[in-house]
Scaffold this motif. Structure first.
Motif, PDB file in Angstrom:
ATOM      1  N   HIS A  21       0.818  -1.214   0.000  1.00 62.88           N
ATOM      2  CA  HIS A  21       0.000   0.000   0.000  1.00 62.88           C
ATOM      3  C   HIS A  21       0.855   1.269   0.000  1.00 62.88           C
ATOM      4  O   HIS A  21       0.389   2.323   0.460  1.00 62.88           O
ATOM      5  CB  HIS A  21      -0.920   0.011   1.226  1.00 62.88           C
ATOM      6  N   LEU A  22       2.073   1.187  -0.515  1.00 60.26           N
ATOM      7  CA  LEU A  22       2.986   2.326  -0.410  1.00 60.26           C
ATOM      8  C   LEU A  22       2.462   3.572  -1.122  1.00 60.26           C
ATOM      9  O   LEU A  22       2.760   4.696  -0.710  1.00 60.26           O
ATOM     10  CB  LEU A  22       4.367   1.947  -0.962  1.00 60.26           C
ATOM     11  N   ALA A  23       1.710   3.400  -2.183  1.00 57.40           N
ATOM     12  CA  ALA A  23       1.190   4.554  -2.921  1.00 57.40           C
ATOM     13  C   ALA A  23      -0.170   5.016  -2.393  1.00 57.40           C
ATOM     14  O   ALA A  23      -0.742   5.979  -2.912  1.00 57.40           O
ATOM     15  CB  ALA A  23       1.074   4.223  -4.406  1.00 57.40           C
ATOM     16  N   ASP A  24      -0.658   4.368  -1.357  1.00 61.35           N
ATOM     17  CA  ASP A  24      -1.965   4.700  -0.796  1.00 61.35           C
ATOM     18  C   ASP A  24      -1.841   5.907   0.134  1.00 61.35           C
ATOM     19  O   ASP A  24      -1.072   5.865   1.104  1.00 61.35           O
ATOM     20  CB  ASP A  24      -2.502   3.495  -0.016  1.00 61.35           C
ATOM     21  N   VAL A  38       7.266   2.870  12.635  1.00 63.54           N
ATOM     22  CA  VAL A  38       6.376   2.626  11.494  1.00 63.54           C
ATOM     23  C   VAL A  38       6.569   3.700  10.434  1.00 63.54           C
ATOM     24  O   VAL A  38       6.743   3.405   9.239  1.00 63.54           O
ATOM     25  CB  VAL A  38       4.906   2.582  11.941  1.00 63.54           C
ATOM     26  N   ASN A  39       6.554   4.961  10.841  1.00 68.72           N
ATOM     27  CA  ASN A  39       6.658   6.060   9.879  1.00 68.72           C
ATOM     28  C   ASN A  39       7.988   6.031   9.145  1.00 68.72           C
ATOM     29  O   ASN A  39       8.049   6.291   7.937  1.00 68.72           O
ATOM     30  CB  ASN A  39       6.464   7.399  10.581  1.00 68.72           C
ATOM     31  N   ALA A  40       9.073   5.730   9.870  1.00 66.57           N
ATOM     32  CA  ALA A  40      10.395   5.687   9.236  1.00 66.57           C
ATOM     33  C   ALA A  40      10.462   4.566   8.209  1.00 66.57           C
ATOM     34  O   ALA A  40      11.051   4.729   7.141  1.00 66.57           O
ATOM     35  CB  ALA A  40      11.481   5.513  10.289  1.00 66.57           C
ATOM     36  N   TYR A  41       9.843   3.426   8.523  1.00 72.02           N
ATOM     37  CA  TYR A  41       9.850   2.319   7.567  1.00 72.02           C
ATOM     38  C   TYR A  41       9.098   2.694   6.292  1.00 72.02           C
ATOM     39  O   TYR A  41       9.579   2.447   5.177  1.00 72.02           O
ATOM     40  CB  TYR A  41       9.225   1.072   8.181  1.00 72.02           C
ATOM     41  N   VAL A  42       7.925   3.279   6.452  1.00 73.72           N
ATOM     42  CA  VAL A  42       7.121   3.653   5.284  1.00 73.72           C
ATOM     43  C   VAL A  42       7.869   4.669   4.424  1.00 73.72           C
ATOM     44  O   VAL A  42       7.926   4.540   3.195  1.00 73.72           O
ATOM     45  CB  VAL A  42       5.753   4.204   5.723  1.00 73.72           C
ATOM     46  N   ARG A  43       8.482   5.676   5.060  1.00 75.47           N
ATOM     47  CA  ARG A  43       9.211   6.683   4.295  1.00 75.47           C
ATOM     48  C   ARG A  43      10.399   6.066   3.571  1.00 75.47           C
ATOM     49  O   ARG A  43      10.643   6.377   2.391  1.00 75.47           O
ATOM     50  CB  ARG A  43       9.686   7.807   5.217  1.00 75.47           C
ATOM     51  N   GLU A  92      11.366   3.005  -3.591  1.00 81.56           N
ATOM     52  CA  GLU A  92      10.579   2.844  -4.814  1.00 81.56           C
ATOM     53  C   GLU A  92      10.766   4.037  -5.745  1.00 81.56           C
ATOM     54  O   GLU A  92      10.824   3.880  -6.971  1.00 81.56           O
ATOM     55  CB  GLU A  92       9.099   2.658  -4.462  1.00 81.56           C
ATOM     56  N   ALA A  93      10.860   5.233  -5.167  1.00 85.16           N
ATOM     57  CA  ALA A  93      11.105   6.423  -5.990  1.00 85.16           C
ATOM     58  C   ALA A  93      12.473   6.332  -6.653  1.00 85.16           C
ATOM     59  O   ALA A  93      12.635   6.699  -7.834  1.00 85.16           O
ATOM     60  CB  ALA A  93      11.017   7.684  -5.128  1.00 85.16           C
ATOM     61  N   ARG A  94      13.477   5.854  -5.930  1.00 82.66           N
ATOM     62  CA  ARG A  94      14.817   5.706  -6.510  1.00 82.66           C
ATOM     63  C   ARG A  94      14.799   4.726  -7.674  1.00 82.66           C
ATOM     64  O   ARG A  94      15.409   4.977  -8.724  1.00 82.66           O
ATOM     65  CB  ARG A  94      15.781   5.215  -5.432  1.00 82.66           C
ATOM     66  N   TRP A 123       4.287   8.993  -4.500  1.00 83.11           N
ATOM     67  CA  TRP A 123       4.730   8.328  -3.274  1.00 83.11           C
ATOM     68  C   TRP A 123       4.352   9.116  -2.023  1.00 83.11           C
ATOM     69  O   TRP A 123       4.925   8.920  -0.957  1.00 83.11           O
ATOM     70  CB  TRP A 123       6.228   8.053  -3.329  1.00 83.11           C
ATOM     71  N   GLN A 124       3.369   9.992  -2.163  1.00 80.86           N
ATOM     72  CA  GLN A 124       2.687  10.627  -1.028  1.00 80.86           C
ATOM     73  C   GLN A 124       3.586  11.524  -0.175  1.00 80.86           C
ATOM     74  O   GLN A 124       3.437  11.592   1.044  1.00 80.86           O
ATOM     75  CB  GLN A 124       2.038   9.554  -0.149  1.00 80.86           C
ATOM     76  N   PHE A 125       4.522  12.248  -0.843  1.00 75.84           N
ATOM     77  CA  PHE A 125       5.258  13.303  -0.141  1.00 75.84           C
ATOM     78  C   PHE A 125       4.448  14.592  -0.252  1.00 75.84           C
ATOM     79  O   PHE A 125       3.708  14.800  -1.220  1.00 75.84           O
ATOM     80  CB  PHE A 125       6.646  13.465  -0.735  1.00 75.84           C
ATOM     81  N   ALA A 126       4.585  15.449   0.739  1.00 77.72           N
ATOM     82  CA  ALA A 126       3.751  16.654   0.795  1.00 77.72           C
ATOM     83  C   ALA A 126       3.889  17.496  -0.466  1.00 77.72           C
ATOM     84  O   ALA A 126       2.902  18.035  -0.978  1.00 77.72           O
ATOM     85  CB  ALA A 126       4.093  17.468   2.038  1.00 77.72           C
TER      86      ALA A 126
END
Length: 322
Positions: free
Chosen positions: A225-228, A258-263, A269-271, A290-293
């Protein structure tokens, strides 16, 4: 305990069976798994057209097997004796029928379902082509009492306790070769605890022994769900039916969050997307996907992690490929 040494069938899925594919499978099984978990007798049609990829290992009195059969699998022949075992089937594709042939099957496990069943007598089984399943053979003494008067427990494969058991068994494949006696015992104890949780249809998310499996199950779910935009610790905790506090504790036990793992995974994936040979997205498109602000947040996070901006990284990989 044996390291998974069962070779994959030489035949690729969708291709004809390679000569000797079944003999190679049987030889690997007998060498690595041993007499404690003997192979059943397969039908001649199965052995002639044997296109099955597999991995297997044992942890004490527990056997773990993952099978992906491009061809159908069917057992046959006389069935004698008693089998006092509990087996668990988690089917992600195709179907697995007990008491083959399919038309007379006693119980069928379809894709997306699991079955935990006490096996008191030998049973034939049959799969349809392109079946993918995980099968665990477990000691009856520890699990049969939890079934009570029931012969089996079944339900969705995405139940929280099943997800944890699958995640833990997958970790065992990756780490078994490096485990000492204490690690083997810990891996075995956790397998049994999680199998008990499946039988009870619940687990204790505060149990420290289950923390690694809980963290791994959350990672597996996050990876899908990384792009969710809804992906968060709260969402993962809800899907796994645990408290956010205990999920955070499970990650903290391994020095993570959790947040560090997701980021980190989103940056990975972006790389990879930056080095794609075609259809490369722009920096702003990657940031959004990839859901960055915004692009600025993405660029700063990327540079902090990889030491270069996304544009610099893309240029360097392009130059290296020339």
């Amino acid at each position: 305990m044996n390291r998974s040494g069962v070779p994959e069938s030489p035949a690729a899925a969708g291709a004809g069976a390679a000569p000797g594919a079944f003999d190679a499978f049987r030889s690997g099984w007998e060498t690595e798994i041993g007499d404690g978990f003997p192979l059943p007798t397969f039908s001649p049609a199965t052995t002639r057209d044997f296109r099955v990829r597999s991995r297997a290992t044992t942890v004490g009195d527990v056997a773990l097997t993952d099978l992906h059969g491009a061809s159908a699998i069917r057992t046959e022949g006389p069935l004698d004796g008693v089998e006092d075992q509990v087996r668990m089937y988690v089917v992600t594709r195709g179907s697995w029928a007990l008491g083959a042939p399919l038309a007379r099957s006693e119980q069928t496990v379809p894709a997306g379902q699991f079955l935990l069943r006490h096996i008191g007598r030998p049973l034939h089984f049959e799969t349809v082509p392109d079946t993918k399943a995980k099968v665990l053979v477990l000691p009856a003494a520890m699990l049969k009492p939890l079934l009570g008067g029931r012969q089996s427990v079944s339900g969705p494969a995405d139940a929280a306790e099943v997800r944890l058991l699958v995640a833990h068994s997958n970790m065992i494949y990756e780490t078994v070769a490096d485990l000492g006696p204490a690690g083997v015992q810990a891996a075995h104890s956790t397998l049994i605890e999680l199998a008990k949780a499946v039988a009870r249809r619940r687990f204790d998310d505060a149990e420290p022994r289950l923390a690694p499996a809980l963290a791994q199950a959350a990672k597996d779910l996050a990876d899908r769900h990384l792009a969710d935009p809804e992906l968060s610790g709260t969402m993962l905790a809800r899907e796994l039916n645990v408290s956010i506090r205990n999920l955070q504790r499970a990650f903290a036990a391994a020095g993570e969050s959790v947040n560090a793992y997701v980021r980190q995974r989103r940056l990975e994936e972006a790389r990879l997307a930056l080095t794609a040979p075609s259809g490369r997205l722009s920096v702003s498109e990657l940031a959004a996907h990839w859901q960055f602000a915004d692009s600025s947040h993405f660029i700063r996070a990327f540079k902090k992690h990889y030491g270069r901006t996304p544009t610099e990284y893309a240029r360097s990989t392009t130059a290296a490929g020339n």
